[in-house]
Design a protein around this motif. Structure first.
Motif, PDB file in Angstrom:
ATOM      1  N   ILE A 101     -10.604  -0.498 -14.305  1.00  0.00           N
ATOM      2  CA  ILE A 101     -10.686  -0.641 -12.850  1.00  0.00           C
ATOM      3  C   ILE A 101     -10.666   0.713 -12.151  1.00  0.00           C
ATOM      4  CG2 ILE A 101      -9.607  -1.670 -10.814  1.00  0.00           C
ATOM      5  CD1 ILE A 101      -8.274  -3.705 -12.699  1.00  0.00           C
ATOM      6  N   ILE A 102     -11.738   0.994 -11.432  1.00  0.00           N
ATOM      7  CA  ILE A 102     -11.779   2.185 -10.577  1.00  0.00           C
ATOM      8  C   ILE A 102     -11.389   1.679  -9.186  1.00  0.00           C
ATOM      9  CG2 ILE A 102     -13.217   4.042  -9.669  1.00  0.00           C
ATOM     10  CD1 ILE A 102     -14.996   3.692 -12.193  1.00  0.00           C
ATOM     11  N   GLY A 103     -10.112   1.795  -8.866  1.00  0.00           N
ATOM     12  CA  GLY A 103      -9.574   1.196  -7.642  1.00  0.00           C
ATOM     13  C   GLY A 103      -9.660   2.154  -6.466  1.00  0.00           C
ATOM     14  N   LEU A 104      -9.919   1.587  -5.296  1.00  0.00           N
ATOM     15  CA  LEU A 104     -10.118   2.415  -4.104  1.00  0.00           C
ATOM     16  C   LEU A 104      -9.088   2.106  -3.028  1.00  0.00           C
ATOM     17  CD1 LEU A 104     -13.923   1.774  -4.078  1.00  0.00           C
ATOM     18  CD2 LEU A 104     -12.905   4.032  -4.399  1.00  0.00           C
ATOM     19  N   GLY A 105      -8.560   3.142  -2.413  1.00  0.00           N
ATOM     20  CA  GLY A 105      -7.802   2.952  -1.184  1.00  0.00           C
ATOM     21  C   GLY A 105      -8.801   2.552  -0.116  1.00  0.00           C
ATOM     22  N   CYS A 106      -8.420   1.684   0.799  1.00  0.00           N
ATOM     23  CA  CYS A 106      -9.443   1.064   1.640  1.00  0.00           C
ATOM     24  C   CYS A 106      -9.210   1.274   3.124  1.00  0.00           C
ATOM     25  CB  CYS A 106      -9.479  -0.427   1.311  1.00  0.00           C
ATOM     26  SG  CYS A 106     -10.884  -1.278   1.992  1.00  0.00           S
ATOM     27  N   CYS A 159      -5.578  -7.288   7.172  1.00  0.00           N
ATOM     28  CA  CYS A 159      -5.163  -6.881   5.823  1.00  0.00           C
ATOM     29  C   CYS A 159      -4.122  -5.756   5.859  1.00  0.00           C
ATOM     30  CB  CYS A 159      -6.394  -6.427   5.030  1.00  0.00           C
ATOM     31  SG  CYS A 159      -5.986  -5.740   3.438  1.00  0.00           S
ATOM     32  N   THR A 160      -3.018  -5.988   5.152  1.00  0.00           N
ATOM     33  CA  THR A 160      -1.990  -4.950   5.091  1.00  0.00           C
ATOM     34  C   THR A 160      -1.844  -4.385   3.678  1.00  0.00           C
ATOM     35  OG1 THR A 160      -0.356  -6.673   4.731  1.00  0.00           O
ATOM     36  CG2 THR A 160      -0.604  -5.875   6.991  1.00  0.00           C
ATOM     37  N   LYS A 161      -2.640  -4.910   2.747  1.00  0.00           N
ATOM     38  CA  LYS A 161      -2.528  -4.442   1.361  1.00  0.00           C
ATOM     39  C   LYS A 161      -3.748  -3.605   1.021  1.00  0.00           C
ATOM     40  CE  LYS A 161       0.207  -8.359  -0.197  1.00  0.00           C
ATOM     41  NZ  LYS A 161      -0.049  -9.443   0.781  1.00  0.00           N
ATOM     42  N   ARG A 162      -3.736  -2.370   1.485  1.00  0.00           N
ATOM     43  CA  ARG A 162      -4.927  -1.539   1.375  1.00  0.00           C
ATOM     44  C   ARG A 162      -4.883  -0.523   0.243  1.00  0.00           C
ATOM     45  NH1 ARG A 162      -7.960  -1.185   6.569  1.00  0.00           N
ATOM     46  NH2 ARG A 162      -7.499  -3.145   7.587  1.00  0.00           N
ATOM     47  N   GLU A 163      -3.880  -0.701  -0.634  1.00  0.00           N
ATOM     48  CA  GLU A 163      -3.806   0.145  -1.838  1.00  0.00           C
ATOM     49  C   GLU A 163      -4.053  -0.751  -3.053  1.00  0.00           C
ATOM     50  OE1 GLU A 163      -3.436   3.282  -2.327  1.00  0.00           O
ATOM     51  OE2 GLU A 163      -2.680   4.086  -0.426  1.00  0.00           O
ATOM     52  N   PRO A 164      -4.773  -0.250  -4.051  1.00  0.00           N
ATOM     53  CA  PRO A 164      -5.006  -1.059  -5.254  1.00  0.00           C
ATOM     54  C   PRO A 164      -3.689  -1.411  -5.948  1.00  0.00           C
ATOM     55  CG  PRO A 164      -6.215   1.037  -5.359  1.00  0.00           C
ATOM     56  CD  PRO A 164      -5.393   1.088  -4.131  1.00  0.00           C
ATOM     57  N   ALA A 165      -3.511  -2.692  -6.283  1.00  0.00           N
ATOM     58  CA  ALA A 165      -2.263  -3.110  -6.917  1.00  0.00           C
ATOM     59  C   ALA A 165      -2.241  -2.744  -8.399  1.00  0.00           C
ATOM     60  CB  ALA A 165      -2.071  -4.610  -6.737  1.00  0.00           C
ATOM     61  N   ILE A 166      -3.376  -2.828  -9.052  1.00  0.00           N
ATOM     62  CA  ILE A 166      -3.484  -2.342 -10.437  1.00  0.00           C
ATOM     63  C   ILE A 166      -4.786  -1.543 -10.543  1.00  0.00           C
ATOM     64  CG2 ILE A 166      -2.151  -4.226 -11.507  1.00  0.00           C
ATOM     65  CD1 ILE A 166      -4.852  -5.495 -12.331  1.00  0.00           C
ATOM     66  N   PHE A 167      -4.808  -0.582 -11.445  1.00  0.00           N
ATOM     67  CA  PHE A 167      -6.025   0.237 -11.584  1.00  0.00           C
ATOM     68  C   PHE A 167      -5.923   1.089 -12.835  1.00  0.00           C
ATOM     69  CE2 PHE A 167      -2.958   2.308  -8.794  1.00  0.00           C
ATOM     70  CZ  PHE A 167      -2.742   3.501  -9.447  1.00  0.00           C
ATOM     71  N   ASP A 168      -7.053   1.613 -13.253  1.00  0.00           N
ATOM     72  CA  ASP A 168      -7.043   2.611 -14.313  1.00  0.00           C
ATOM     73  C   ASP A 168      -7.227   4.002 -13.727  1.00  0.00           C
ATOM     74  OD1 ASP A 168      -6.858   0.967 -16.867  1.00  0.00           O
ATOM     75  OD2 ASP A 168      -8.437  -0.049 -15.752  1.00  0.00           O
ATOM     76  N   VAL A 169      -8.016   4.080 -12.665  1.00  0.00           N
ATOM     77  CA  VAL A 169      -8.126   5.307 -11.888  1.00  0.00           C
ATOM     78  C   VAL A 169      -8.019   4.891 -10.437  1.00  0.00           C
ATOM     79  CG1 VAL A 169      -9.456   7.437 -11.645  1.00  0.00           C
ATOM     80  CG2 VAL A 169     -10.220   5.683 -13.272  1.00  0.00           C
ATOM     81  N   LYS A 170      -7.374   5.686  -9.643  1.00  0.00           N
ATOM     82  CA  LYS A 170      -7.309   5.367  -8.221  1.00  0.00           C
ATOM     83  C   LYS A 170      -7.958   6.489  -7.429  1.00  0.00           C
ATOM     84  CE  LYS A 170      -4.562   5.068  -4.358  1.00  0.00           C
ATOM     85  NZ  LYS A 170      -3.807   5.982  -3.687  1.00  0.00           N
ATOM     86  N   LEU A 171      -8.822   6.126  -6.491  1.00  0.00           N
ATOM     87  CA  LEU A 171      -9.514   7.122  -5.675  1.00  0.00           C
ATOM     88  C   LEU A 171      -9.348   6.776  -4.199  1.00  0.00           C
ATOM     89  CD1 LEU A 171     -12.883   7.190  -7.671  1.00  0.00           C
ATOM     90  CD2 LEU A 171     -11.041   8.868  -7.828  1.00  0.00           C
ATOM     91  N   GLY A 172      -9.333   7.793  -3.381  1.00  0.00           N
ATOM     92  CA  GLY A 172      -9.327   7.561  -1.938  1.00  0.00           C
ATOM     93  C   GLY A 172      -7.976   7.112  -1.419  1.00  0.00           C
ATOM     94  N   GLU A 173      -7.871   7.148  -0.098  1.00  0.00           N
ATOM     95  CA  GLU A 173      -6.622   6.800   0.554  1.00  0.00           C
ATOM     96  C   GLU A 173      -6.800   5.532   1.377  1.00  0.00           C
ATOM     97  OE1 GLU A 173      -3.818   8.329   0.034  1.00  0.00           O
ATOM     98  OE2 GLU A 173      -4.838   9.828  -1.225  1.00  0.00           O
ATOM     99  N   ALA A 174      -5.725   4.768   1.454  1.00  0.00           N
ATOM    100  CA  ALA A 174      -5.753   3.607   2.336  1.00  0.00           C
ATOM    101  C   ALA A 174      -5.676   4.083   3.780  1.00  0.00           C
ATOM    102  CB  ALA A 174      -4.577   2.696   2.030  1.00  0.00           C
ATOM    103  N   VAL A 175      -6.415   3.433   4.663  1.00  0.00           N
ATOM    104  CA  VAL A 175      -6.314   3.746   6.086  1.00  0.00           C
ATOM    105  C   VAL A 175      -5.950   2.458   6.812  1.00  0.00           C
ATOM    106  CG1 VAL A 175      -7.499   4.594   8.134  1.00  0.00           C
ATOM    107  CG2 VAL A 175      -8.101   5.510   5.883  1.00  0.00           C
ATOM    108  N   GLN A 176      -4.851   2.512   7.526  1.00  0.00           N
ATOM    109  CA  GLN A 176      -4.394   1.328   8.248  1.00  0.00           C
ATOM    110  C   GLN A 176      -4.795   1.502   9.713  1.00  0.00           C
ATOM    111  OE1 GLN A 176      -2.447  -0.783   6.144  1.00  0.00           O
ATOM    112  NE2 GLN A 176      -2.907  -2.303   7.700  1.00  0.00           N
TER     113      GLN A 176
END
Ligand code: SF4
Ligand code: SF4
Ligand code: SF4
Ligand code: SF4
Ligand code: SF4
Lengths: 315, 348
Positions: A101-106, A159-176
């Motif tokens: 999982i390439i997870g993204l902050g959203c 949506c308040t859950k803007r960070e990946p809950a599980i991932f193998d790599v995490k990219l980017g930042e969540a913006v609320q």
């Protein structure tokens, strides 16, 4: 090209070069600047087809039950897409070890159709980009900036859950965004039945809402069964009640609120609103939220002595 | 052919008069939903302003759900109650010209001499088609790449051009001339004709996509790697055909309640898994690849061979609605471009 987009491409390339990931699912450039399209990257040199922009709406987890059951699949994913995957893992439709999982902050994604405005038309749009003030829409007649509440999809507005809950790599930042809303669930009212009857009378029974839903992976949907016949295929409000009410029972405690069903409905039925109500009911009754990585099994697969039971607690 | 002007604020009066002698069908405003073609009833808000209606006019001619007949068992045995509608002369208003061209495709399917569909015919044969040319271009149109749009004018009885606060109105057939004879239609002048031409050119003279012309049906191939590519992302949601103004496929189902059985038809699409599922369980199109291919080949090859018209009018609905952005224009550009056609094709 954004920094994050570059990094996504690099990570996808690495994963494919490593050899154990056979395909990376992500978003590619769409046929219009406000659209993206799912892409399935098999060769490292094709990784530069991956994009990341405010139009990356699709919940790509929908492809996993078919694709990731016998091989390892890489997937570029937003936090809500990842919550769908957690559900699929808990329900034993896919194995965690088959996912990379390439997870993204959203920062949220936008609904292209909301963009058509007084100031500009969709055909003039040449690009979309998040800035600190909101969405920058570049058009052939100049740039416009839209506030988040004017362009974000409904699901992203709450949506308040803007960070990946599980991932193998995490990219980017969540913006609320600052103008986030509390809830989109209307007050339960007497007129509800009339409201939904009217909504369902519009339903053309295409079942697109089911097809796009990652939680709707049944090999044969009850709605397609001929014997026994649970609901008839004719487009009437009564049959649509039957279809939607049953589908809602089936996704209760499983819908993670990605809003894909609502996005696709051609007649504007707020299907996800029902799904949100179900999710709230499950949360209130069992303290359970779908897509939570700390849960081992889905709510219907758990038994707790203290669970609400209408027979004992009065229903 | 007469050429006239009607001011937009007179449209309502015109409709009121038409309603005395005709059933009038138009896109009707609905709450939180795209307008839908149905019969105008008092109090309805028909939308005749040149905007394109997202819901296709086939909603009226080929309803999403229609009873074909009912059979009930009584003392005297089985009673069959046919349900072919009886239709007054009808005027269909407010559809966009490509949607009228799509009706031409439906006509080939349902009004064929050998297999005339009585249900479709009852609504269609007594219907006057009035189409509208919108004043603004939409990003998803590609009409003039699929056909010679000049010939589409013959598929309507009246053609109206949106000129802002008024319409330029052309009576094309005798039936059409009859319904534009009222006093609210006035003479057009030279400036109106110039404005009309601009509206037409916006639509008919936009750039042609590379597949325009013969390439459209000649280069489409059964074996083409593109089918694997689009079927991989396709979610089989069926939107591209349920909402397509020229897709005609339907399903027939029976429903029994006690001693009464209703046979009805409803929409169906080649994108669904059970579309080709046989009674004995065999499915000749047993995965999405042949289903994705079917949609394109049916529209652009088989229908062209059968009827001499293609089954797509470039209205752009599937382009706008497909949840995974399978854009039919891209697919056609790639399948029909020369290099593509000469690429070696890999077998399924
Ligand atoms: S997508 Fe909309 S119209 Fe289609 S079945 Fe679902 S609710 Fe009905
Ligand atoms: S029901 Fe709708 S919102 Fe919920 S997971 Fe399915 S597509 Fe997403
Ligand atoms: S553009 Fe799409 S929806 Fe429109 S006629 Fe062609 S196939 Fe049908
Ligand atoms: S494209 Fe498919 S659904 Fe549409 S008319 Fe052809 S076979 Fe039927
Ligand atoms: S609209 Fe798109 S996803 Fe849906 S069936 Fe058609 S091509 Fe497939």
């Amino acid at each position: 090209m954004s920094d994050i987009e570059n990094k996504i491409q690099e990570e996808a390339k690495k994963a494919l070069e490593g050899g154990d990931v056979s395909v990376v699912i992500g978003w590619g450039a769409g046929s219009a600047p406000f659209k993206t399209t799912p892409v399935f990257i098999e060769k490292p040199e094709d990784a530069d087809k991956l994009v990341w922009n405010p139009a990356c709406v699709n919940n790509l987890a929908v492809y996993l039950p078919k694709l990731a059951n016998d091989k390892k699949v890489g997937i570029v994913a937003k936090p809500c897409d990842i919550r769908s995957m957690i559900g699929l893992i808990q329900e034993k439709q896919i194995k965690r070890e088959n996912l990379y999982i390439i997870g993204l902050g959203c920062a949220g994604v936008v609904d292209a159709f909301n963009l058509d405005s007084q100031d500009f038309h969709l055909q003039d749009v040449i690009g979309l980009d998040w800035t600190s003030d909101g969405l920058k829409v570049s058009t052939t007649n100049g740039d416009y900036t839209l506030s988040c509440s004017d362009c974000l999809r409904d699901m992203c507005l709450v949506c308040t859950k803007r960070e990946p809950a599980i991932f193998d790599v995490k990219l980017g930042e969540a913006v609320q965004p600052s103008d986030i809303r509390e809830s989109l669930i209307p007050e339960l009212a007497e007129e509800r039945k009339a409201y939904w009857s009217e909504q369902f009378s519009k339903c053309i029974r295409c079942y697109a809402c089911r097809q796009v839903c990652p939680a709707c992976y049944c090999k044969t949907c009850f709605a397609d069964r001929v014997e026994p016949k649970w609901t008839a295929k004719k487009a009437t409000a009564e049959e649509a009640w039957m279809f939607h009410a049953t589908r809602m029972m089936h996704i209760a405690g499983r819908c993670i609120g990605c809003g894909e069903c609502e996005r696709i409905c051609p007649v504007g039925i707020p299907v996800a609103e029902l799904a949100r109500e179900m999710a709230q009911a499950v949360k209130d009754t069992y303290g359970y939220e779908a897509g939570d990585p700390n849960q081992e099994s889905p709510v219907l697969g758990q038994y707790k002595e203290e669970d609400f039971d209408p027979a004992h607690h009065g229903g | 052919m007469s050429e006239k002007i009607i001011s937009k604020d007179k449209i309502k009066e015109w409709i009121d008069v038409l309603m005395q002698s005709h059933t009038v069908v138009a896109p009707i405003e609905r709450k939180d939903a795209p307008a839908e073609f149905r019969e105008i009833k008092p109090g309805d808000e028909p939308i005749i302003d040149g905007s394109k209606s997202m819901m296709p006019p086939k909603d009226w001619l080929l309803p999403r759900y229609e009873t074909l007949f009912k059979v009930s068992k009584g003392a005297e045995g089985a009673q069959v109650e046919p349900a072919v509608p009886e239709c007054k002369p009808t005027v269909m208003l407010g559809m966009w010209l490509p949607d009228a061209a799509a009706i031409r495709v439906l006509d080939r399917v349902f009004l064929d001499d050998k297999f005339k569909d009585p249900y479709y015919a009852a609504r269609r044969e007594n219907t006057v088609l009035v189409a509208v040319m919108p004043a603004e271009k939409r990003w998803s149109w590609f009409c003039n790449s699929v056909d010679d749009v000049e010939t589409w004018k013959d598929s309507v009885d009246v053609l109206m051009y949106d000129l802002g606060d008024k319409f330029y109105v052309e009576g094309i057939s005798a039936k059409g001339e009859e319904i534009i004879a009222g006093a609210y239609f006035t003479e057009s002048n030279e400036a109106d004709t110039i404005a009309r031409n601009q509206v037409w050119d916006l639509f008919a003279k936009c750039d042609k996509l590379p597949f325009a012309g013969k390439a459209l049906y000649d280069n489409l191939a059964w074996e083409d790697p593109i089918w694997a590519e689009i079927s991989q992302k396709c979610l089989a949601c069926g939107m591209c055909s349920y909402m397509c103004p020229s897709c005609s496929c339907f399903d027939i189902q029976d429903e029994t309640n006690g001693l009464c059985t209703e046979r009805y038809r409803c929409r169906d699409t080649c994108q669904f898994e059970d579309f080709t599922l046989m009674g004995a369980g065999h499915n000749p199109r047993n995965n999405q690849l042949p289903r994705s291919r079917q949609r394109l080949l049916h529209k652009f090859k088989y229908q062209h061979e059968q009827f001499g018209v293609v089954g797509c009018t470039g209205c752009g609905r599937c382009v706008e609605l497909c949840p995974v952005n399978v854009d039919i224009r891209d697919v056609l550009t790639r399948t029909c471009s020369k290099e593509r056609a000469e690429e070696p094709v890999k077998a399924d």
